[in-house]
Design a protein around this motif. Structure first.
Motif, PDB file in Angstrom:
ATOM      1  N   PRO A  37       0.767  -1.161  -0.015  1.00 24.31           N
ATOM      2  CA  PRO A  37      -0.088  -0.101  -0.100  1.00 24.31           C
ATOM      3  C   PRO A  37       0.960   1.327  -0.026  1.00 24.31           C
ATOM      4  CG  PRO A  37      -0.137  -0.925   2.360  1.00 24.31           C
ATOM      5  CD  PRO A  37       0.771  -1.773   1.319  1.00 24.31           C
ATOM      6  N   ALA A  38       2.061   1.241   0.673  1.00 26.57           N
ATOM      7  CA  ALA A  38       2.901   2.597   0.912  1.00 26.57           C
ATOM      8  C   ALA A  38       3.408   2.866  -0.571  1.00 26.57           C
ATOM      9  CB  ALA A  38       3.783   2.439   1.907  1.00 26.57           C
ATOM     10  N   HIS A  47      -3.547   9.477  -7.988  1.00 27.66           N
ATOM     11  CA  HIS A  47      -4.235   9.876  -6.852  1.00 27.66           C
ATOM     12  C   HIS A  47      -4.442   8.805  -5.918  1.00 27.66           C
ATOM     13  CE1 HIS A  47      -7.117  11.343  -3.724  1.00 27.66           C
ATOM     14  NE2 HIS A  47      -6.929  12.481  -4.366  1.00 27.66           N
ATOM     15  N   ARG A  48      -3.806   8.508  -4.830  1.00 28.92           N
ATOM     16  CA  ARG A  48      -3.759   7.375  -4.025  1.00 28.92           C
ATOM     17  C   ARG A  48      -4.708   6.851  -3.600  1.00 28.92           C
ATOM     18  NH1 ARG A  48       0.671   6.363  -1.817  1.00 28.92           N
ATOM     19  NH2 ARG A  48      -0.070   4.124  -2.010  1.00 28.92           N
ATOM     20  N   LYS A  49      -5.915   7.840  -3.469  1.00 28.38           N
ATOM     21  CA  LYS A  49      -7.033   7.192  -3.058  1.00 28.38           C
ATOM     22  C   LYS A  49      -7.956   6.290  -3.973  1.00 28.38           C
ATOM     23  CE  LYS A  49     -11.234   8.925  -0.744  1.00 28.38           C
ATOM     24  NZ  LYS A  49     -11.918   9.912  -0.107  1.00 28.38           N
ATOM     25  N   TYR A  50      -7.671   6.693  -5.354  1.00 32.08           N
ATOM     26  CA  TYR A  50      -8.583   6.227  -6.085  1.00 32.08           C
ATOM     27  C   TYR A  50      -7.886   5.235  -7.079  1.00 32.08           C
ATOM     28  CZ  TYR A  50     -11.810   9.754  -4.842  1.00 32.08           C
ATOM     29  OH  TYR A  50     -12.701  10.379  -4.179  1.00 32.08           O
ATOM     30  N   VAL A  60      -5.823   2.632  -2.753  1.00 34.94           N
ATOM     31  CA  VAL A  60      -5.472   2.238  -1.571  1.00 34.94           C
ATOM     32  C   VAL A  60      -6.612   1.760  -0.846  1.00 34.94           C
ATOM     33  CG1 VAL A  60      -4.679   2.622   1.027  1.00 34.94           C
ATOM     34  CG2 VAL A  60      -3.296   3.646  -1.046  1.00 34.94           C
ATOM     35  N   LEU A  64      -6.301  -3.355  -0.865  1.00 36.99           N
ATOM     36  CA  LEU A  64      -5.457  -3.864   0.000  1.00 36.99           C
ATOM     37  C   LEU A  64      -5.785  -5.390   0.454  1.00 36.99           C
ATOM     38  CD1 LEU A  64      -2.675  -2.966   0.964  1.00 36.99           C
ATOM     39  CD2 LEU A  64      -3.751  -2.272   2.921  1.00 36.99           C
TER      40      LEU A  64
ATOM     41  N   LEU B  10      -5.702   7.838   4.128  1.00 33.45           N
ATOM     42  CA  LEU B  10      -5.661   6.738   3.130  1.00 33.45           C
ATOM     43  C   LEU B  10      -5.680   5.539   3.784  1.00 33.45           C
ATOM     44  CD1 LEU B  10      -4.367   8.572   0.011  1.00 33.45           C
ATOM     45  CD2 LEU B  10      -6.800   8.690   0.848  1.00 33.45           C
ATOM     46  N   GLY B  11      -4.863   5.323   4.761  1.00 30.86           N
ATOM     47  CA  GLY B  11      -4.649   3.986   5.308  1.00 30.86           C
ATOM     48  C   GLY B  11      -3.557   3.286   4.425  1.00 30.86           C
ATOM     49  N   CYS B  12      -2.486   3.843   4.056  1.00 35.37           N
ATOM     50  CA  CYS B  12      -1.456   3.241   2.966  1.00 35.37           C
ATOM     51  C   CYS B  12      -0.517   2.634   3.820  1.00 35.37           C
ATOM     52  CB  CYS B  12      -1.138   4.383   2.071  1.00 35.37           C
ATOM     53  SG  CYS B  12       0.219   5.538   2.659  1.00 35.37           S
ATOM     54  N   TYR B  13      -0.333   2.937   5.076  1.00 34.58           N
ATOM     55  CA  TYR B  13       0.619   2.104   6.017  1.00 34.58           C
ATOM     56  C   TYR B  13       2.236   2.849   5.959  1.00 34.58           C
ATOM     57  CZ  TYR B  13      -2.451  -1.717   7.145  1.00 34.58           C
ATOM     58  OH  TYR B  13      -3.692  -2.563   7.401  1.00 34.58           O
ATOM     59  N   ALA B  14       2.215   3.788   5.016  1.00 32.97           N
ATOM     60  CA  ALA B  14       3.659   4.397   4.785  1.00 32.97           C
ATOM     61  C   ALA B  14       4.112   5.150   6.103  1.00 32.97           C
ATOM     62  CB  ALA B  14       3.334   5.861   3.786  1.00 32.97           C
ATOM     63  N   GLN B  17       5.536   2.260   8.474  1.00 36.50           N
ATOM     64  CA  GLN B  17       6.989   1.528   8.270  1.00 36.50           C
ATOM     65  C   GLN B  17       8.047   2.522   8.580  1.00 36.50           C
ATOM     66  OE1 GLN B  17       7.177  -0.772   4.606  1.00 36.50           O
ATOM     67  NE2 GLN B  17       5.628   0.499   3.793  1.00 36.50           N
ATOM     68  N   PRO B  55       1.130  10.754   1.839  1.00 37.78           N
ATOM     69  CA  PRO B  55       0.688  11.339   0.683  1.00 37.78           C
ATOM     70  C   PRO B  55      -0.617  11.955   0.702  1.00 37.78           C
ATOM     71  CG  PRO B  55       0.179   9.184   0.578  1.00 37.78           C
ATOM     72  CD  PRO B  55       0.802   9.386   1.909  1.00 37.78           C
TER      73      PRO B  55
END
Lengths: 464, 87
Positions: A37-38, A47-50, A60, A64, B10-14, B17, B55
């Protein structure tokens, strides 16, 4: 088509990878696992959300899976697709910005399914330090996205990178990224790993520059170069989409590709998502293989309309707020058969609402046949009247589980407080609901289009 | 003294980490910062790591409640254009 496994890791590895071989497209399937995800950079076409249309990745929020879940999905898909040869990790962020999750997934798959080939996609920033691990694990194919070799071009594509514990911007960021990409692909080639370079053609930004990129990567000995057209619409929420950056014409794409020819040019790319399954030309997301052991579901002869109260697995951790104990949570399902989460939101023939009670019971509360309003990408979300009808029908639901969903409907539903979720594509409905309830204790777990006051979330006590 | 996470996450876990103090807690898909563990990276780095890698604009607040990465600062999309499209 069944495979002899012994040859997969040898010379035939290219012939069996649909993203590297045009011939393999017709015979072999690949599966992408969204375990990473990161990300460590920002691209202006993302755009990270979409769900990203340019890169091979879902958003994201929608995509996941954990390494444990990934292995389950692989075994499910393998049972269903005997021609499955390739497992790829491409996001939703960057495969190598999540090294622990990515390599843990690879190790599990290698141990369980040694005949499958592994494949990674990366922006290249973290590539050099991971080449040895990639080689040791026997990952045969790596795709690196390279849109520029000149920082002055790159700075118009990458607003920032995260590097050595700092966010770095502008040309400095682009230079570091470019240097790392070039170093990384040179080391991959030295290790005899097949390298594909993806480049996004962005008119006015890198169209004249991509032939230089091509010459540089050809000098490193990469296997193939895939120049893809930018996809840029405002609904995707990207910088390019919102700022009016246009997409290239087919003629422009052909012209740039024709100026490159030092290595094999890939032209059969479908710009697929990083949770795609199946043949490149024949997407399968309706993936229920292995999920047929659902414990308590009773399906009657008329197609699974009778669903008794069953215990919900999973629990909400203490301290997470949840709706009033007496009020059931409502979750909507888009389905074609009433049994599986297998319908595109806009093409669902049946929308069902389930009520989930605090004591663990699940009850079907309503079910409607719905008018199909989406007839393909061009129309998706533009027919507002049916969409508004559906939004009204779904009022009171916290989420809609569907196979896929367009950007317009996604935003409309989210604005109405209904979270679209397409993580459960192909799952049996009751398993999907149980999993969702177990994972999300609150009604809007991922935030949403709330443009009100920013409120800090307070960590709850968890014995730490 | 602690950073906090907002609903823009967004819940991306960056952040999880890179946090040097394992202060990011994830429960039921919701990311929060455990205030007792967060030192705002003062001893470790020049900037709080969660805010350096995050992000999502407006997702990380400093101890005063101000967004470390305000609208427009990460994507380059001006706030008025972003809000017009609501994405």
């Amino acid at each position: 088509m069944s495979l002899s496994h012994s040859g997969l890791r040898g010379e035939r590895s290219l012939d069996h990878h649909p993203c590297f071989s045009e011939e393999a497209v017709h015979h072999y399937a690949r599966m992408h696992l969204a375990v990473a995800p990161a990300c460590n950079i920002q691209c202006h076409y993302c755009h990270r959300k979409y769900d990203c249309a340019n890169e091979s990745r879902p958003g994201v929020v929608s995509g996941l899976v954990t390494p444990e879940e990934a292995l389950v999905r692989v075994s499910m898909a393998k049972a269903r697709l005997p021609n499955l040869t390739v497992i790829g990790i491409a996001g939703p962020g960057d495969a190598l910005a999540n090294p622990a999750r990515t390599f843990e997934t690879c190790r599990r798959i290698l141990a369980e399914f040694p005949d499958l080939m592994l494949c990674l996609s990366t922006n290249g920033l973290a590539l050099p330090e991971h080449v040895d691990t990639i080689a040791t694990l026997g990952i045969h194919h790596v795709t690196v996205t390279i849109n520029a070799i000149d920082p002055e071009v790159g700075r118009h594509i990458y607003p920032w990178i995260y590097w050595k514990n700092r966010r770095i911007r502008s040309s400095e960021a682009a230079k570091i990224l470019i240097d790392r990409q070039q170093e990384g692909i040179a080391r991959l080639v030295t290790k005899k790993i097949w390298v594909k370079i993806n480049s996004v053609l962005i008119p006015g930004v890198n169209d004249d520059h991509l032939p230089k990129v091509h010459t540089a990567i050809a000098g490193h000995g990469v296997f193939t170069h895939n120049i893809m057209p930018l996809i840029s619409v405002p609904e995707h929420g990207t910088y390019y989409g919102l700022m009016g950056q246009r997409e290239p014409t087919a003629h422009e794409l052909t012209r740039v590709r024709s100026r490159c020819g030092l290595v094999k040019m890939m032209t059969h790319c479908r710009q697929c998502r990083s949770d795609a399954i199946g043949l490149l030309n024949d997407e399968i997301l309706e993936n229920d293989a292995g999920m047929s052991s659902c414990r308590s579901e009773q399906v009657n002869s008329s197609g699974g309309r009778v669903i008794p109260l069953i215990p919900v697995t999973g629990h909400v951790p203490p301290g997470i707020s949840r709706p009033d104990r007496m009020v059931p949570r409502r979750i909507a399902i888009a389905s074609h058969d009433g049994v599986h989460v297998n319908a595109h939101f806009g093409q669902a023939s049946i929308l069902t609402i389930f009520e989930c009670f605090p004591d663990g019971g699940i009850r079907q509360s309503a079910q409607w046949p719905v008018p199909r309003y989406c007839f393909g990408d061009a129309d998706c979300g533009t027919e507002q009247a049916p969409l508004e009808t559906i939004v009204t029908m779904l009022s009171g639901c916290e989420a809609i589980l569907c196979e896929r969903i367009g950007y317009g409907p996604w935003q409309r539903l989210e604005a109405a407080g209904i979270q679209p979720i397409n993580t459960y594509a192909g799952w049996r409905i009751l398993q999907a609901i149980a999993d969702h309830i177990g994972k999300h204790g609150t009604s809007t777990p991922m935030g949403g289009l709330n443009h009100g006051i920013l409120e800090p979330r307070l960590a709850v006590a968890s014995g730490r | 003294m602690a950073m906090t996470i907002t609903q823009r996450c967004l819940g991306c876990y960056a952040c999880e980490q890179v946090c040097p103090n394992q202060a990011i807690e994830i429960l039921a898909g919701i990311f929060t910062i455990i205030a007792e563990l967060c030192q705002e990276c003062i001893d470790d780095f020049s900037v709080p790591q969660c805010s350096a890698i995050c992000p999502a604009e407006e997702a990380i607040l400093d101890r005063h409640g101000y967004a470390v990465n305000p609208l427009g600062s990460l994507t380059g999309v001006p706030a008025e254009i972003r809000s017009r499209w609501m994405v």
